[in-house]
Design a protein around this motif. Structure first.
Motif, PDB file in Angstrom:
ATOM      1  N   LEU A  26       0.838  -1.197   0.000  1.00 57.62           N
ATOM      2  CA  LEU A  26       0.000   0.000   0.000  1.00 57.62           C
ATOM      3  C   LEU A  26       0.873   1.247   0.000  1.00 57.62           C
ATOM      4  N   ASP A  27       0.438   2.246  -0.741  1.00 58.53           N
ATOM      5  CA  ASP A  27       1.165   3.520  -0.671  1.00 58.53           C
ATOM      6  C   ASP A  27       0.723   4.285   0.575  1.00 58.53           C
ATOM      7  N   ALA A  28       1.223   5.500   0.723  1.00 58.75           N
ATOM      8  CA  ALA A  28       0.935   6.275   1.937  1.00 58.75           C
ATOM      9  C   ALA A  28      -0.543   6.598   2.094  1.00 58.75           C
ATOM     10  N   GLN A  29      -1.295   6.555   1.007  1.00 55.77           N
ATOM     11  CA  GLN A  29      -2.732   6.834   1.071  1.00 55.77           C
ATOM     12  C   GLN A  29      -3.573   5.558   1.247  1.00 55.77           C
ATOM     13  N   GLY A  30      -2.911   4.421   1.380  1.00 55.91           N
ATOM     14  CA  GLY A  30      -3.623   3.168   1.585  1.00 55.91           C
ATOM     15  C   GLY A  30      -4.138   2.529   0.311  1.00 55.91           C
ATOM     16  N   VAL A  31      -3.615   2.956  -0.835  1.00 51.02           N
ATOM     17  CA  VAL A  31      -4.015   2.398  -2.126  1.00 51.02           C
ATOM     18  C   VAL A  31      -3.084   1.251  -2.507  1.00 51.02           C
ATOM     19  N   ALA A  32      -3.655   0.143  -2.958  1.00 49.18           N
ATOM     20  CA  ALA A  32      -2.859  -1.025  -3.330  1.00 49.18           C
ATOM     21  C   ALA A  32      -2.040  -0.735  -4.583  1.00 49.18           C
ATOM     22  N   GLN A  33      -0.720  -0.865  -4.473  1.00 48.48           N
ATOM     23  CA  GLN A  33       0.177  -0.622  -5.606  1.00 48.48           C
ATOM     24  C   GLN A  33       0.711  -1.910  -6.231  1.00 48.48           C
ATOM     25  N   ALA A  34       0.684  -2.993  -5.456  1.00 49.93           N
ATOM     26  CA  ALA A  34       1.166  -4.284  -5.966  1.00 49.93           C
ATOM     27  C   ALA A  34       0.562  -5.398  -5.115  1.00 49.93           C
ATOM     28  N   LEU A  35       0.194  -6.495  -5.777  1.00 52.92           N
ATOM     29  CA  LEU A  35      -0.370  -7.655  -5.087  1.00 52.92           C
ATOM     30  C   LEU A  35       0.294  -8.917  -5.637  1.00 52.92           C
ATOM     31  N   SER A  36       0.668  -9.807  -4.759  1.00 51.88           N
ATOM     32  CA  SER A  36       1.242 -11.077  -5.192  1.00 51.88           C
ATOM     33  C   SER A  36       0.132 -11.984  -5.709  1.00 51.88           C
ATOM     34  N   PRO A  37       0.447 -12.966  -6.558  1.00 56.34           N
ATOM     35  CA  PRO A  37      -0.575 -13.905  -7.044  1.00 56.34           C
ATOM     36  C   PRO A  37      -1.295 -14.622  -5.904  1.00 56.34           C
ATOM     37  N   ALA A  38      -0.565 -14.958  -4.838  1.00 53.16           N
ATOM     38  CA  ALA A  38      -1.197 -15.636  -3.698  1.00 53.16           C
ATOM     39  C   ALA A  38      -2.213 -14.721  -3.014  1.00 53.16           C
ATOM     40  N   MET A  39      -1.937 -13.413  -3.010  1.00 55.37           N
ATOM     41  CA  MET A  39      -2.864 -12.451  -2.423  1.00 55.37           C
ATOM     42  C   MET A  39      -4.146 -12.375  -3.247  1.00 55.37           C
ATOM     43  N   LEU A  40      -3.999 -12.334  -4.556  1.00 55.15           N
ATOM     44  CA  LEU A  40      -5.164 -12.295  -5.436  1.00 55.15           C
ATOM     45  C   LEU A  40      -6.003 -13.554  -5.310  1.00 55.15           C
ATOM     46  N   ALA A  41      -5.350 -14.694  -5.108  1.00 60.78           N
ATOM     47  CA  ALA A  41      -6.078 -15.948  -4.943  1.00 60.78           C
ATOM     48  C   ALA A  41      -6.802 -15.992  -3.602  1.00 60.78           C
ATOM     49  N   LEU A  42      -6.179 -15.399  -2.586  1.00 57.83           N
ATOM     50  CA  LEU A  42      -6.761 -15.430  -1.240  1.00 57.83           C
ATOM     51  C   LEU A  42      -7.964 -14.509  -1.129  1.00 57.83           C
ATOM     52  N   ILE A  43      -7.837 -13.283  -1.636  1.00 58.50           N
ATOM     53  CA  ILE A  43      -8.940 -12.308  -1.583  1.00 58.50           C
ATOM     54  C   ILE A  43      -9.084 -11.698  -2.976  1.00 58.50           C
ATOM     55  N   PRO A  44      -9.826 -12.354  -3.868  1.00 56.91           N
ATOM     56  CA  PRO A  44      -9.931 -11.902  -5.267  1.00 56.91           C
ATOM     57  C   PRO A  44     -10.495 -10.497  -5.430  1.00 56.91           C
ATOM     58  N   ALA A  45     -11.245 -10.007  -4.435  1.00 51.55           N
ATOM     59  CA  ALA A  45     -11.867  -8.682  -4.569  1.00 51.55           C
ATOM     60  C   ALA A  45     -10.848  -7.556  -4.493  1.00 51.55           C
ATOM     61  N   LEU A  46      -9.652  -7.817  -3.963  1.00 49.52           N
ATOM     62  CA  LEU A  46      -8.618  -6.781  -3.908  1.00 49.52           C
ATOM     63  C   LEU A  46      -8.127  -6.462  -5.312  1.00 49.52           C
ATOM     64  N   GLU A  47      -7.941  -5.172  -5.592  1.00 46.00           N
ATOM     65  CA  GLU A  47      -7.497  -4.770  -6.922  1.00 46.00           C
ATOM     66  C   GLU A  47      -6.404  -3.713  -6.812  1.00 46.00           C
ATOM     67  N   LYS A  48      -5.477  -3.786  -7.730  1.00 45.13           N
ATOM     68  CA  LYS A  48      -4.417  -2.790  -7.797  1.00 45.13           C
ATOM     69  C   LYS A  48      -5.015  -1.439  -8.171  1.00 45.13           C
ATOM     70  N   GLY A  49      -4.574  -0.401  -7.467  1.00 47.22           N
ATOM     71  CA  GLY A  49      -5.072   0.944  -7.751  1.00 47.22           C
ATOM     72  C   GLY A  49      -6.295   1.326  -6.936  1.00 47.22           C
ATOM     73  N   GLN A  50      -6.762   0.429  -6.067  1.00 46.47           N
ATOM     74  CA  GLN A  50      -7.927   0.734  -5.230  1.00 46.47           C
ATOM     75  C   GLN A  50      -7.529   0.699  -3.760  1.00 46.47           C
ATOM     76  N   PRO A  51      -8.180   1.525  -2.913  1.00 41.21           N
ATOM     77  CA  PRO A  51      -7.889   1.491  -1.475  1.00 41.21           C
ATOM     78  C   PRO A  51      -8.243   0.127  -0.881  1.00 41.21           C
ATOM     79  N   LEU A  52      -7.426  -0.332   0.016  1.00 36.89           N
ATOM     80  CA  LEU A  52      -7.663  -1.615   0.681  1.00 36.89           C
ATOM     81  C   LEU A  52      -8.982  -1.604   1.456  1.00 36.89           C
ATOM     82  N   THR A  53      -9.339  -0.430   1.989  1.00 30.54           N
ATOM     83  CA  THR A  53     -10.529  -0.323   2.838  1.00 30.54           C
ATOM     84  C   THR A  53     -11.836  -0.526   2.067  1.00 30.54           C
ATOM     85  N   LEU A  54     -11.778  -0.524   0.729  1.00 31.70           N
ATOM     86  CA  LEU A  54     -12.990  -0.817  -0.035  1.00 31.70           C
ATOM     87  C   LEU A  54     -13.398  -2.280   0.117  1.00 31.70           C
TER      88      LEU A  54
END
Length: 354
Positions: A26-54
């Protein structure tokens, strides 16, 4: 703190995306800048460029990220997700060096779901099994003592007692089998099945296998289903068990000389299978508790019919693992209808399996 300055640098993103662990940067604003493949498999709703809190709105997690981003250092948070199934994560939060009054942070997720389920199952198994096994074990011990003593030379009593002992042994075997089945299903509850399964074919298979049992109670089985296969993403063995439990219950607890109606329905997004009997029905106060472990409307009748009190609990957990819903409708004197509603196979999966 990790010695990484720019979370948006291509090399940083490439590093995270190459990791085998479930990691999100996450960058300083809490926006996802990079996700590992295992992260995407674990929580598919997470997307690069979106705040984690969504996606993850847990207050403790948000506060921990905020604190680490402002003050640096590390924190560990345990997160429990309740829907669509219960999952537990241990999240390691670490700040990156550099930046202004807020820092970028890296989150590493550790999935504890299987461990927590195993711990809970161990406790439940000891509590439930010890309670349910106490009666048949006491019966067996009593009959053994009688056969060793007063009935030692009584052939008639010996044959009668051995028959009862066999029934109690079979009851314990069924109980252990159901407990193990339930444990296996719960252990995999967080892993949704993805294999194409024909719900109509499974229903036909179960009806064919239970025809003899139905005939012994003079029950007529009626199956209605589409001519075409009804494909869902599922675990074939679990769906067979689901259908077997529902149809067996309808035969056992429905009306003797009655009918059991099995209907498979297809829809654009969901498929369903319902089992309806024309038995005595179930009083409203019992309906919310029917899927609890060892809950019985009529304990004596259930045990006489060979029930373990786990059949509907198994059905419920199978439906939940398949991300579906179970509905129960009944009224006294009007029979009961159990309906499992499951997601239809996605178009991508259909084309892959075709």
């Amino acid at each position: 703190m990790f010695d990484v300055v720019d979370p948006q640098a291509p090399v940083t993103a490439a590093l995270v995306e190459a990791l085998g662990s479930a990691v999100v940067l996450l960058d300083a604003q809490g926006v996802a800048q990079a996700l590992s493949p295992a992260m995407l498999a674990l929580i598919p709703a997470l997307e690069k460029g979106q705040p984690l809190t969504l996606v993850l709105r847990d207050p403790d997690l948000i506060d921990a990220i905020e604190e680490v981003s402002r003050h640096g250092g590390r924190k560990i948070v345990e997160l429990i997700e309740r829907v669509p199934v219960e999952r537990t994560f241990r999240i390691h939060i670490a700040a990156l060096k550099g930046g202004g009054w807020r820092r970028a942070v890296m989150l590493t997720f550790e999935d504890l779901s299987e461990l927590r389920v195993t711990e809970r199952m161990r406790v439940d198994f000891v509590a439930n099994a010890s309670h349910e096994l106490r009666t048949p074990l006491a019966s067996l011990l009593g009959f053994v003592e009688t056969l060793q003593g007063p009935a030692r030379n009584d052939t008639g009593a010996r044959d009668r007692f051995l028959s009862i002992m066999r029934e109690q042994g079979l009851r314990m075997a069924r109980l252990v089998d159901d407990l193990l089945s339930l444990s296996r299903i719960e252990l995999r509850a967080h892993l949704a099945p993805e294999t194409p399964v024909d719900l109509a074919g499974i229903s036909r298979e179960i009806v064919d296998s239970l025809t003899l049992m139905a005939r012994e109670r003079n029950v007529n089985l009626r199956l209605e289903m589409p001519a075409e296969p009804v494909k869902v993403a599922g675990d074939r063995d679990e769906l067979l068990r689901l259908m077997e439990n529902l149809v067996e219950n309808a035969i056992k607890y429905g009306r003797e000389h009655g009918e059991v109606f099995i209907e498979v329905a297809d829809g654009p997004a969901e498929a369903s299978v319902s089992v309806r009997d024309d038995g005595p029905g179930i009083a409203p106060e019992h309906l919310p508790r029917l899927t609890e472990r060892f809950y019985r409307v009529d304990t004596a009748a259930s045990r006489e019919a060979g029930g373990t009190g786990l059949g509907l609990a198994i059905v419920k957990h199978i439906v939940l693992r398949h991300r579906g819903r179970l509905t129960i409708e009944s009224a006294l004197g009007q029979g009961a209808t159990f309906k499992a509603i499951l997601p239809r196979l996605s178009p991508q999966s259909r084309s892959t399996s075709a």
